[in-house]
Design a protein around this motif. Structure first.
Motif, mmCIF file in Angstrom:
data_model
loop_
_atom_site.group_PDB
_atom_site.id
_atom_site.type_symbol
_atom_site.label_atom_id
_atom_site.label_comp_id
_atom_site.label_asym_id
_atom_site.label_seq_id
_atom_site.Cartn_x
_atom_site.Cartn_y
_atom_site.Cartn_z
ATOM 1 N N PRO A 243 -44.389 -17.990 14.681
ATOM 2 C CA PRO A 243 -43.611 -18.776 13.711
ATOM 3 C C PRO A 243 -42.190 -19.065 14.179
ATOM 4 C CG PRO A 243 -43.963 -16.534 12.918
ATOM 5 C CD PRO A 243 -44.821 -16.707 14.118
ATOM 6 N N ALA A 244 -41.605 -18.165 14.960
ATOM 7 C CA ALA A 244 -40.250 -18.421 15.463
ATOM 8 C C ALA A 244 -40.254 -19.660 16.360
ATOM 9 C CB ALA A 244 -39.722 -17.206 16.232
ATOM 10 N N PHE A 245 -41.245 -19.773 17.248
ATOM 11 C CA PHE A 245 -41.372 -20.924 18.132
ATOM 12 C C PHE A 245 -41.657 -22.184 17.317
ATOM 13 C CE2 PHE A 245 -44.054 -23.827 20.570
ATOM 14 C CZ PHE A 245 -43.333 -23.972 21.750
ATOM 15 N N THR A 246 -42.606 -22.089 16.390
ATOM 16 C CA THR A 246 -43.031 -23.265 15.631
ATOM 17 C C THR A 246 -41.895 -23.870 14.829
ATOM 18 O OG1 THR A 246 -45.282 -22.400 15.467
ATOM 19 C CG2 THR A 246 -44.638 -24.085 13.866
ATOM 20 N N TRP A 247 -41.170 -23.031 14.077
ATOM 21 C CA TRP A 247 -40.110 -23.561 13.226
ATOM 22 C C TRP A 247 -38.907 -24.020 14.042
ATOM 23 C CZ3 TRP A 247 -41.196 -25.361 8.755
ATOM 24 C CH2 TRP A 247 -42.273 -24.829 8.043
ATOM 25 N N ALA A 248 -38.683 -23.408 15.196
ATOM 26 C CA ALA A 248 -37.616 -23.892 16.079
ATOM 27 C C ALA A 248 -37.963 -25.277 16.615
ATOM 28 C CB ALA A 248 -37.394 -22.917 17.231
ATOM 29 N N VAL A 249 -39.232 -25.495 16.987
ATOM 30 C CA VAL A 249 -39.662 -26.818 17.448
ATOM 31 C C VAL A 249 -39.501 -27.853 16.341
ATOM 32 C CG1 VAL A 249 -41.653 -28.187 18.178
ATOM 33 C CG2 VAL A 249 -41.225 -25.966 19.222
ATOM 34 N N ILE A 250 -39.890 -27.488 15.118
ATOM 35 C CA ILE A 250 -39.774 -28.413 13.980
ATOM 36 C C ILE A 250 -38.311 -28.779 13.739
ATOM 37 C CG2 ILE A 250 -40.057 -28.617 11.477
ATOM 38 C CD1 ILE A 250 -42.629 -26.950 11.771
ATOM 39 N N ALA A 251 -37.420 -27.773 13.770
ATOM 40 C CA ALA A 251 -35.997 -28.032 13.550
ATOM 41 C C ALA A 251 -35.423 -28.909 14.663
ATOM 42 C CB ALA A 251 -35.227 -26.716 13.468
ATOM 43 N N GLY A 252 -35.781 -28.605 15.920
ATOM 44 C CA GLY A 252 -35.287 -29.409 17.034
ATOM 45 C C GLY A 252 -35.801 -30.836 16.984
ATOM 46 N N THR A 253 -37.067 -31.008 16.592
ATOM 47 C CA THR A 253 -37.636 -32.353 16.482
ATOM 48 C C THR A 253 -36.947 -33.134 15.372
ATOM 49 O OG1 THR A 253 -39.778 -31.558 17.287
ATOM 50 C CG2 THR A 253 -39.758 -33.651 16.100
ATOM 51 N N LEU A 254 -36.666 -32.480 14.252
ATOM 52 C CA LEU A 254 -35.955 -33.163 13.171
ATOM 53 C C LEU A 254 -34.577 -33.627 13.645
ATOM 54 C CD1 LEU A 254 -35.866 -33.924 10.115
ATOM 55 C CD2 LEU A 254 -34.556 -31.838 9.795
ATOM 56 N N GLY A 255 -33.872 -32.767 14.416
ATOM 57 C CA GLY A 255 -32.578 -33.166 14.942
ATOM 58 C C GLY A 255 -32.688 -34.418 15.800
ATOM 59 N N THR A 256 -33.743 -34.507 16.614
ATOM 60 C CA THR A 256 -33.964 -35.689 17.438
ATOM 61 C C THR A 256 -34.233 -36.916 16.581
ATOM 62 O OG1 THR A 256 -34.877 -34.326 19.211
ATOM 63 C CG2 THR A 256 -35.381 -36.666 19.278
ATOM 64 N N VAL A 257 -35.066 -36.765 15.543
ATOM 65 C CA VAL A 257 -35.378 -37.874 14.641
ATOM 66 C C VAL A 257 -34.113 -38.383 13.970
ATOM 67 C CG1 VAL A 257 -36.566 -38.496 12.499
ATOM 68 C CG2 VAL A 257 -37.762 -37.160 14.237
ATOM 69 N N VAL A 258 -33.276 -37.467 13.491
ATOM 70 C CA VAL A 258 -32.042 -37.859 12.794
ATOM 71 C C VAL A 258 -31.105 -38.609 13.744
ATOM 72 C CG1 VAL A 258 -29.934 -36.955 11.758
ATOM 73 C CG2 VAL A 258 -32.162 -36.089 11.028
ATOM 74 N N MET A 259 -30.917 -38.074 14.949
ATOM 75 C CA MET A 259 -30.049 -38.752 15.906
ATOM 76 C C MET A 259 -30.581 -40.133 16.260
ATOM 77 S SD MET A 259 -28.550 -36.077 18.719
ATOM 78 C CE MET A 259 -27.882 -37.490 19.573
ATOM 79 N N ALA A 260 -31.884 -40.212 16.558
ATOM 80 C CA ALA A 260 -32.475 -41.499 16.927
ATOM 81 C C ALA A 260 -32.376 -42.489 15.776
ATOM 82 C CB ALA A 260 -33.933 -41.299 17.336
ATOM 83 N N GLY A 261 -32.668 -42.027 14.556
ATOM 84 C CA GLY A 261 -32.604 -42.909 13.405
ATOM 85 C C GLY A 261 -31.197 -43.395 13.120
ATOM 86 N N THR A 262 -30.226 -42.494 13.201
ATOM 87 C CA THR A 262 -28.838 -42.877 12.949
ATOM 88 C C THR A 262 -28.342 -43.878 13.985
ATOM 89 O OG1 THR A 262 -28.400 -40.698 11.974
ATOM 90 C CG2 THR A 262 -26.494 -42.004 12.639
ATOM 91 N N LEU A 263 -28.663 -43.625 15.259
ATOM 92 C CA LEU A 263 -28.233 -44.539 16.314
ATOM 93 C C LEU A 263 -28.977 -45.869 16.259
ATOM 94 C CD1 LEU A 263 -27.889 -41.983 19.234
ATOM 95 C CD2 LEU A 263 -26.042 -43.271 18.153
ATOM 96 N N PHE A 264 -30.076 -45.914 15.510
ATOM 97 C CA PHE A 264 -30.794 -47.173 15.326
ATOM 98 C C PHE A 264 -30.179 -48.002 14.198
ATOM 99 C CE2 PHE A 264 -34.195 -49.510 13.090
ATOM 100 C CZ PHE A 264 -34.569 -50.387 14.101
ATOM 101 N N VAL A 265 -29.849 -47.378 13.071
ATOM 102 C CA VAL A 265 -29.401 -48.150 11.902
ATOM 103 C C VAL A 265 -27.896 -48.391 11.894
ATOM 104 C CG1 VAL A 265 -31.318 -47.239 10.528
ATOM 105 C CG2 VAL A 265 -29.095 -46.126 10.384
ATOM 106 N N LEU A 266 -27.113 -47.493 12.505
ATOM 107 C CA LEU A 266 -25.665 -47.564 12.347
ATOM 108 C C LEU A 266 -25.005 -48.677 13.165
ATOM 109 C CD1 LEU A 266 -23.545 -46.115 10.669
ATOM 110 C CD2 LEU A 266 -23.088 -44.630 12.617
ATOM 111 N N PRO A 267 -25.408 -48.930 14.429
ATOM 112 C CA PRO A 267 -24.705 -49.971 15.194
ATOM 113 C C PRO A 267 -24.666 -51.339 14.510
ATOM 114 C CG PRO A 267 -26.028 -48.645 16.667
ATOM 115 C CD PRO A 267 -26.376 -48.208 15.276
#
Length: 515
Positions: free
Chosen positions: A267-291
């Motif tokens: 579970p430590a690995f799984t939830w860390a992957v989920i958190a890291g993936t969410l961070g990537t989604v947020v960054m990618a999404g923000t850099l897509f809509v904000l410019p």
């Protein structure tokens, strides 16, 4: 003061990390530099809209497909050796793109750049646990993460400057000296690491994963433009999911799989992957809509737009670098949860944006957002690397990067669709000719062009208001996702593990390295 072998070795690995960071910097700005060059490529190469889409998408498709097999090959044949090969492919493909004489040549060059990038990303990550002991790894991961993030806002800045002073090929040519310097430094400074006990290349699994990821990423990338009910999109997404399901079932039958799904029993690995993936989604999404908001709503140029994204980068760097000291006191879980809550707060603040807001408000919520990304992604990736078995550094890194990049593509596609639906529902097209109305309905950029051509201030104001409402909806969804994941990590991730005493010898914690 004399220099001991230990301090020389320490300096050597930090310089080696600098080489990895330089190569990731090139990957970062290569992901966004095309955002400002598409109009120029269309004019200078006579590229159609479809060709422009493939110039962008050929890179993303190949990049996502190569990540998994690249990690396995690095484990078996040498992570440094394969990393250098990836750098060579990326650099030569960039040179080919700069010298291309037509859209088809650029598409081919971009595909090979995707091959090089798909090798470089997981192999650079898998080298970190081979050269850094646990008490230095958090700082190393922070620098590794920040280097990629730094390149994202640098892309529009660098691209705008190059296109103002040089020909279009310079946006590809800039990669060549950067990667060449990084490759020389990697060759001289980093040790080789491998595990010869890993399985041979699984041809069936590789074909299934490459075909499945290609179909899925193609479908979610093209879905917003072609429509989610388009038969090709439905077939691509459905076929991709089926192939990936077969791939997982195939891997579960093997004694030594390319993708070890048993990693997710931790579970430590799984939830860390989920958190890291969410961070990537947020960054990618923000850099897509904000410019587009900064350009069309607030009236900034391309270069100024890149500058205005820097507060997010600064927040990320502060959050990432602060984790080294904070982890020793709290462990990883509290930092990840705190970062996710900050993500939710920054995104929620951004979701309250109004068309008349000053940039100072945007800068503040971007800073909070960046701080949240840093406090989420750096400790999450640190946990992931710590939980990977020594003989799966490459395969595990490939798996994690595949999930992150596919998640980023999904995020952009989904958020883009949501933004488009809200924008089209709210933009006022009354009284416009059919052709002009269609152009204005497609995007805020099209609406701005029509408004300028017709001198229609009402249309521009309506389009700006509609886009801000769509952007706010996308940010609100991201905020809700961050809040949900924060609560789930808080509940389900195992309790924090305290850092070991600082007196632990750095050398005692090194993973086995075959030089």
């Amino acid at each position: 003061m004399s220099t001991t072998p230990e301090t020389r070795g320490s300096a050597r690995r930090w310089w080696g990390l600098g080489a990895l960071a330089l190569s990731l910097l090139a990957l970062g700005f290569d992901l966004t530099i095309l955002n400002v060059a598409l109009a120029t490529l269309s004019a200078d190469l006579d590229a159609s809209t479809s060709q422009l889409q493939w110039i962008v998408d050929s890179y993303v498709l190949v990049f996502a497909a190569v990540l998994l097999p690249a990690g396995l090959l690095g484990d078996r044949f040498g992570r440094k050796r394969l990393l250098l090969a990836g750098m060579a492919v990326f650099g030569l493909a960039s040179l080919g793109g700069a010298l291309a004489d037509g859209p088809g040549s650029v598409i081919v060059a971009r595909a090979f750049m995707g091959v090089g990038a798909g090798i470089m990303m997981p192999l650079s990550m898998s080298i970190l646990p081979a050269i850094f002991p646990p008490h230095e790894r958090t700082r190393a991961v922070a620098i590794w993460s920040a280097s990629m993030a730094l390149g994202l806002p640098l892309g529009p800045l660098l691209g705008g400057w190059l296109l103002e002073h040089f020909w279009w090929g310079s946006i590809f040519l800039i990669n060549v000296p950067v990667v060449a310097v990084a490759a020389v430094a990697v060759a001289l400074l980093l040790p080789e690491s491998r595990d010869t006990s890993v399985p041979r290349l699984d041809v069936v699994g590789t074909l299934l994963s490459v075909a499945g990821l290609t179909g899925l990423v193609y479908g979610i990338t093209e879905g917003p433009a072609d429509g989610w009910r388009d038969p090709v999109i439905v077939a691509a997404i459905g076929g991709g999911l089926v192939l990936l399901t077969v791939f997982v079932l195939w891997e579960r039958r093997l004694a030594q799989p390319m993708m070890d799904v048993t990693l997710f029993r931790d579970p430590a690995f799984t939830w860390a992957v989920i958190a890291g993936t969410l961070g990537t989604v947020v960054m990618a999404g923000t850099l897509f809509v904000l410019p587009q908001y900064l350009q069309v709503v607030q009236g900034n140029g391309v270069f100024d737009t890149g500058l205005r994204l820097i507060p997010m980068l600064l927040g990320l760097m502060v959050g990432g670098l602060a984790t080294e000291r904070l982890t020793a006191r709290t462990g990883h879980k509290p930092l990840i949860v705190t970062g996710l809550f900050l993500l939710a707060a920054g995104l929620g603040w951004g979701a309250l944006t109004d068309t008349g807001d000053a940039y100072s408000s945007t800068a503040m919520w971007l800073t909070v957002l960046g701080l949240g990304v840093g406090l989420t992604m750096v400790p999450a990736m640190d946990v992931v690397l710590a939980r990977l078995p020594d003989d799966q550094a490459g395969r595990g890194s490939g798996l994690v990067q595949t999930l992150r990049q596919t998640g980023g593509a999904l995020g952009i596609a989904g958020l883009g669709s949501l933004l488009s639906v809200v924008y089209r529902d709210r933009v006022d097209l009354d009284g416009l000719p059919a052709e002009a109305a269609g152009q204005a309905r497609d995007s805020i950029g099209g609406a701005a062009a029509v408004a300028e051509r017709l001198g229609d201030g009402r249309l521009l104001a309506s389009a700006q208001d509609a886009y801000v409402h769509g952007m706010n909806a996308a940010l609100a969804v991201c905020a809700l996702g961050a809040l949900t994941v924060a609560l789930l990590v808080w509940i389900f991730q195992p309790p924090p593990e305290r850092a070991r005493p600082a007196a632990d010898s750095p050398e005692s914690d090194h993973e086995h390295v075959a030089s």
